[in-house]
Design an enzyme around this catalytic site. Sequence first.
Site, PDB file in Angstrom:
ATOM      1  N   HIS A  24       3.359  -3.476  -2.392  1.00 50.21           N
ATOM      2  CA  HIS A  24       3.318  -3.231  -3.829  1.00 50.21           C
ATOM      3  C   HIS A  24       4.454  -2.292  -4.232  1.00 50.21           C
ATOM      4  O   HIS A  24       5.064  -2.448  -5.292  1.00 50.21           O
ATOM      5  CB  HIS A  24       1.962  -2.628  -4.192  1.00 50.21           C
ATOM      6  CG  HIS A  24       1.549  -2.866  -5.598  1.00 50.21           C
ATOM      7  ND1 HIS A  24       0.373  -2.385  -6.116  1.00 50.21           N
ATOM      8  CD2 HIS A  24       2.134  -3.537  -6.623  1.00 50.21           C
ATOM      9  CE1 HIS A  24       0.263  -2.741  -7.383  1.00 50.21           C
ATOM     10  NE2 HIS A  24       1.318  -3.442  -7.719  1.00 50.21           N
TER      11      HIS A  24
ATOM     12  N   ASP B   9       1.666   1.763  -2.469  1.00 44.92           N
ATOM     13  CA  ASP B   9       0.939   1.088  -1.397  1.00 44.92           C
ATOM     14  C   ASP B   9       1.752  -0.093  -0.837  1.00 44.92           C
ATOM     15  O   ASP B   9       2.585  -0.651  -1.543  1.00 44.92           O
ATOM     16  CB  ASP B   9      -0.439   0.612  -1.890  1.00 44.92           C
ATOM     17  CG  ASP B   9      -0.401  -0.166  -3.206  1.00 44.92           C
ATOM     18  OD1 ASP B   9       0.354   0.236  -4.107  1.00 44.92           O
ATOM     19  OD2 ASP B   9      -1.135  -1.157  -3.333  1.00 44.92           O
TER      20      ASP B   9
ATOM     21  N   HIS C 255      -1.383  -4.600  -0.509  1.00 44.80           N
ATOM     22  CA  HIS C 255      -1.833  -3.392  -1.185  1.00 44.80           C
ATOM     23  C   HIS C 255      -2.802  -2.618  -0.294  1.00 44.80           C
ATOM     24  O   HIS C 255      -3.335  -3.156   0.676  1.00 44.80           O
ATOM     25  CB  HIS C 255      -2.627  -3.738  -2.459  1.00 44.80           C
ATOM     26  CG  HIS C 255      -1.978  -4.721  -3.373  1.00 44.80           C
ATOM     27  ND1 HIS C 255      -1.388  -4.339  -4.560  1.00 44.80           N
ATOM     28  CD2 HIS C 255      -1.852  -6.073  -3.309  1.00 44.80           C
ATOM     29  CE1 HIS C 255      -0.934  -5.412  -5.190  1.00 44.80           C
ATOM     30  NE2 HIS C 255      -1.190  -6.473  -4.450  1.00 44.80           N
TER      31      HIS C 255
ATOM     32  N   GLU D 296      -5.506  -7.124  -0.422  1.00 41.87           N
ATOM     33  CA  GLU D 296      -5.922  -5.723  -0.476  1.00 41.87           C
ATOM     34  C   GLU D 296      -6.492  -5.309   0.873  1.00 41.87           C
ATOM     35  O   GLU D 296      -7.375  -5.976   1.419  1.00 41.87           O
ATOM     36  CB  GLU D 296      -6.984  -5.515  -1.558  1.00 41.87           C
ATOM     37  CG  GLU D 296      -6.496  -5.687  -2.979  1.00 41.87           C
ATOM     38  CD  GLU D 296      -5.919  -4.397  -3.551  1.00 41.87           C
ATOM     39  OE1 GLU D 296      -5.906  -3.378  -2.830  1.00 41.87           O
ATOM     40  OE2 GLU D 296      -5.504  -4.418  -4.725  1.00 41.87           O
TER      41      GLU D 296
END
Length: 213
Positions: free
Chosen positions: A127, A137, A24, A89
């Site tokens: 994602h 993303d 992400h 992330e």
Amino acid sequence: MHIYSSPNCGPRRGGLTPSMVVIHYTAMGSAEAAIARLCEPEAEVSAHYVISCDGELTQLVPEEKRAWHAGAGEWRGLTDINSRSIGIELDNTGAHPFPEPQMSVLETLLSEIMSRWPIAARDVIGHSDMAPGRKFDPGPRFDWARLARRGLAAPSGQGERPDHPTPAQFRAMARSNGYTAEVGDEALLAAVRLRHRSYASGGLNADDFVPIG
């Protein structure tokens, strides 16, 4: 590596263990802001790891637990992606390239994760791959080819260009590459392009079949 404890996690359902990685971007102003949000109980979101622009690695949820990062979606016919995946992330808004220190740490982290769990390169996804039309993303700036060269993600294919490309043909080929979520033709095309042809625009054409052939 820094370690925080996000309350936004739980046991993986049905005895599942990680079989994929979902990448992400944070879409926030800083890694610190993202970490704070991913640790807020009210936010009800989390991830296993956050990597800052300068390559600082933070773990928020142990890999054995189910982090709340993926939401609704599907990959290779599988749902409940949170129970099947590790979420990473990256500190990025999607509007600029991912810096070298960040990518280098990501590569090391992926190598370590893939040595701990039975995760194939084809199941290191974005994602947007598992939630076409809903998520975008890690976006068009992410260097998937770099990961593929290191065996950390699936490479784009070298398929043939059909003479008369149709959405039905494209959907069938995309499904064979893992894109099984039930979405419209435009959302599916956009998701495949984000992964393989981020520079492309316009309607479906024969070149869109090459990377998934």
